[in-house]
Design an enzyme around this catalytic site. Sequence first.
Site, PDB file in Angstrom:
ATOM      1  N   ASP A   1     -22.004  14.425  -3.160  1.00 38.16           N
ATOM      2  CA  ASP A   1     -22.193  15.312  -2.006  1.00 38.16           C
ATOM      3  C   ASP A   1     -22.219  16.788  -2.424  1.00 38.16           C
ATOM      4  O   ASP A   1     -21.893  17.129  -3.564  1.00 38.16           O
ATOM      5  CB  ASP A   1     -21.052  15.103  -1.002  1.00 38.16           C
ATOM      6  CG  ASP A   1     -21.181  13.783  -0.268  1.00 38.16           C
ATOM      7  OD1 ASP A   1     -22.286  13.212  -0.237  1.00 38.16           O
ATOM      8  OD2 ASP A   1     -20.150  13.309   0.272  1.00 38.16           O
TER       9      ASP A   1
ATOM     10  N   TYR B   1     -13.633   8.056 -10.157  1.00 43.22           N
ATOM     11  CA  TYR B   1     -13.601   9.418  -9.614  1.00 43.22           C
ATOM     12  C   TYR B   1     -12.228  10.033  -9.858  1.00 43.22           C
ATOM     13  O   TYR B   1     -11.215   9.313  -9.874  1.00 43.22           O
ATOM     14  CB  TYR B   1     -13.865   9.404  -8.098  1.00 43.22           C
ATOM     15  CG  TYR B   1     -15.318   9.257  -7.722  1.00 43.22           C
ATOM     16  CD1 TYR B   1     -16.132  10.374  -7.566  1.00 43.22           C
ATOM     17  CD2 TYR B   1     -15.878   8.001  -7.504  1.00 43.22           C
ATOM     18  CE1 TYR B   1     -17.476  10.246  -7.215  1.00 43.22           C
ATOM     19  CE2 TYR B   1     -17.224   7.860  -7.157  1.00 43.22           C
ATOM     20  CZ  TYR B   1     -18.005   8.993  -7.012  1.00 43.22           C
ATOM     21  OH  TYR B   1     -19.338   8.870  -6.667  1.00 43.22           O
TER      22      TYR B   1
END
Lengths: 253, 253
Positions: B54, B112
């Site tokens: 994003d 992540y």
Amino acid sequence: MKQRYFFELSYLGTNYCGWQKQPSSPSVQETIENAISKLHSFEKIDVVGCGRTDTGVHASNYFLHVDLPPKFEPEQLKFKLNGILPSDIAIHTIIQVDMNNHARFDATKRTYHYFLHTTKNPFITGQSYFFPQKLDVLKMNEACSILIGTKDFTSFSKLHTDVKTNICSISHAKWVALENDMLRFEISANRFLRNMVRAIVGTLLDVGTGKLTHKDVEQILKQKNRNSAGFSAPGQGLFLAKVEYPFLNERLT
Amino acid sequence: MKQRYFFELSYLGTNYCGWQKQPSSPSVQETIENAISKLHSFEKIDVVGCGRTDTGVHASNYFLHVDLPPKFEPEQLKFKLNGILPSDIAIHTIIQVDMNNHARFDATKRTYHYFLHTTKNPFITGQSYFFPQKLDVLKMNEACSILIGTKDFTSFSKLHTDVKTNICSISHAKWVALENDMLRFEISANRFLRNMVRAIVGTLLDVGTGKLTHKDVEQILKQKNRNSAGFSAPGQGLFLAKVEYPFLNERLT
């Protein structure tokens, strides 16, 4: 009755013209003075910093003193100021000191760090100098030994009107290899001349790439000529990293 | 005859609308495609990334594949591309692979990292989330254990049209305390849904501050409702940190 406070702080210099107030560009000093002023009925505030830093140069450890009416407890003042100040300036400690303690004149030792990386790294842009060349760190550290001691650093200074002497006492100068192909240069002295660390770093990089030798650095120092030294390494890799005051030692730990 | 290449790269997402091309904002994908195109007579280039990130989200480890005529040796191509690309995108490795290897479909595991700091720190702005509250890391790690396993993560996803299932297999989820009052959240899975890590981080922060309990997190997961989870932590703290391909393991070390 005003009281004198010492602030221990840090700042990212990227968005400032340096510590010192300038008529047209935002400075760290002005930003802090405006924040303190906001908490004191917009009274004019003058803070005295431990030294100047150039455009884009950072400070991981910086001190200032300021005289204020005792309106807030130090912890409360710190909390309020950190809320007002932008994210690139942080106040870490505020302590009350004697009225004769001075952030600039009482500092007995200053340490700078200079960071560089030899492999492209997106996460340290603006806080390290990208220098994609092979460096002989051993030779650079050998050349560091020439700098240690009390010497005239005219060759590593900028024309500077308000200093009477270019003699500085260097107590420590060393390159340290870090992970991710990064290097940190550490240098400590009682005082530094304008542009001195960046000129020393540039000269030592010339040693690391083989452009200059140990003997050349000795010669440069002896010449006491501002045109002798190597290039001036860019400001973005430079951090004022430690400022020491004998009277604060035990109070800050 | 074109050949397929895998690129291992990293990028700072601050100045991009994310990985994926957008009509009006600069994306990492487009920036890389333009750089490769420049080296291939401005031929139109399409790269396939290992996944989307994003706006403002970073990748310390990212892979793409691209089919190119064998005009350059991989090392030479890497060197030229790093010179053309801006300082916030770095290519670390380029290797030739089989034409059927796919950067998105062949990734078997993704990790992540989410960074946050609880004390103001000027030097990590844009790469960590400032969360100045006391956190019970033990409770946050207890709640992590609920996430481990093969489960339906609908509650931690955004409405997403092109996925058929919201079932993910989480193999690792843990908060680690770092120096300077920083925390790193690590999470590994075979796949992640859109917004999933940020929704999980926000929910676990609610556990850390005492707003939610271990039981609440169990309930949220069971409800399979996108409105149940906590807030979505901001993108600036999020890094795609590792992408694994069985066929690449031995070739990248």
